[in-house]
Design a protein around this motif. Structure first.
Motif, mmCIF file in Angstrom:
data_model
loop_
_atom_site.group_PDB
_atom_site.id
_atom_site.type_symbol
_atom_site.label_atom_id
_atom_site.label_comp_id
_atom_site.label_asym_id
_atom_site.label_seq_id
_atom_site.Cartn_x
_atom_site.Cartn_y
_atom_site.Cartn_z
ATOM 1 N N LYS A 224 -11.691 -6.752 8.443
ATOM 2 C CA LYS A 224 -10.388 -7.150 9.043
ATOM 3 C C LYS A 224 -9.631 -8.113 8.420
ATOM 4 O O LYS A 224 -10.152 -8.839 7.520
ATOM 5 N N PRO A 226 -5.338 -10.042 8.082
ATOM 6 C CA PRO A 226 -4.181 -10.681 8.914
ATOM 7 C C PRO A 226 -2.933 -9.683 8.961
ATOM 8 O O PRO A 226 -2.592 -9.181 7.896
ATOM 9 N N MET A 236 -5.587 -10.515 13.737
ATOM 10 C CA MET A 236 -6.566 -9.916 12.822
ATOM 11 C C MET A 236 -6.807 -8.548 13.158
ATOM 12 O O MET A 236 -7.267 -8.234 14.520
#
Length: 283
Positions: A224, A226, A236
């Motif tokens: 994950k 941003p 995310m």
């Protein structure tokens, strides 16, 4: 002398005639590209595919291989290569990759190749990869290229150097025996390395001089990361870093950039991979 793996290009501009003569060596003309891909749609797509084959699940590697093969099918200049200072168009579209027989330090690796047809979809590519992986994981099955290397490894150094020089010449002329080239991953349209499967990020991989491959795709570890929208809001998302190594003598930057846009489109809309590789895509 005609090659069995490629057709000499005749109607090309003068720059692409002269460049292989002046800028020699595939490794001397590498360029590296990298992208971070949002996998939100891919993960949802794989979830839908989960029940289709419980024994050999659809996964990110199959998506990436299919997307790259479709990109090469629709952007045929990606399938060009340079050998003996001459530019050729490959007579087939294919992907090469390695298979780790056992996930341990001394586990052997085997080479695997799949060839694509215009009517292939992710389902047929999935089956082709399954077949190759199953074959290569069998400890009693090896590939032709590895068998050949094993037969040479105990020869005296001077003899090995002579054999190596002969094979480099045969390679430039397209005369390496088919029993070796069929399984040698660097005789293909693209080599795909899924190093994310062993917990690594998408490093930059070199090309090689022996063989004809002018495109290398490295897939890093899924994680994950941003992402920001146009208004500055952060979310995310599951994602993956990839890197591409190309021979910059093949085509110009505009052609490569447009090809990458197509590849990203296929990752953003993975349902397009259910359609034949030759079916056009708007992007």
């Amino acid at each position: 002398m005609a090659r069995r793996d490629g057709t000499k290009l005749k109607n090309i501009d003068s720059m692409h005639v002269i460049m292989p003569l002046v800028y020699q060596g595939r490794c001397n003309n590498e360029a590296f590209l990298s992208e971070t891909l949002d996998l939100t749609n891919v993960m949802a797509y794989l979830e839908k595919k989960k029940g289709l084959d419980p024994d050999y699940k659809y996964n990110l590697f199959q998506v990436m291989v299919t997307a790259m093969l479709k990109t090469i099918t629709l952007r045929p200049k990606l399938n060009y290569f340079i050998a003996d200072r001459t530019m050729y168009e490959r007579n087939y579209i294919s992907a090469g990759f390695t298979v780790k027989k056992e996930f341990k330090d001394d586990g052997d690796e085997s080479l695997a190749v799949i060839k694509a047809k215009p009517d292939d979809t992710i389902d047929t590519i999935h089956e082709a990869i399954r077949k190759r992986v199953k074959e290569r994981k069998d400890p009693n099955i090896t590939d032709g290229a590895t068998d050949f290397m094993d037969s040479l490894k105990n020869l005296p150094g001077p003899i090995l150097k002579i054999i190596g020089s002969i094979f480099c010449w045969l390679d430039q002329k397209g005369l390496v025996p088919k029993s070796i080239t069929d399984d040698y991953i660097f005789m293909n349209s693209v080599v795909v390395a899924n190093i994310g499967s062993i917990g690594l990020g998408a490093g930059l991989h070199h090309l090689v001089e022996f063989g004809t491959t002018s495109l290398f795709l490295v897939i890093g570890e899924m994680k994950k990361r941003p992402f920001w929208d146009e208004e500055g809001n952060m979310t995310m998302k599951q994602s993956v870093d990839i890197s591409l190594t190309i021979d910059e003598r093949i085509v110009d930057g505009f052609y490569y950039a447009k090809s990458i846009r197509l590849f990203k489109k296929l990752i953003e809309c993975p349902e397009l991979l259910d359609r034949p590789l030759s079916e056009e895509v708007e992007f």
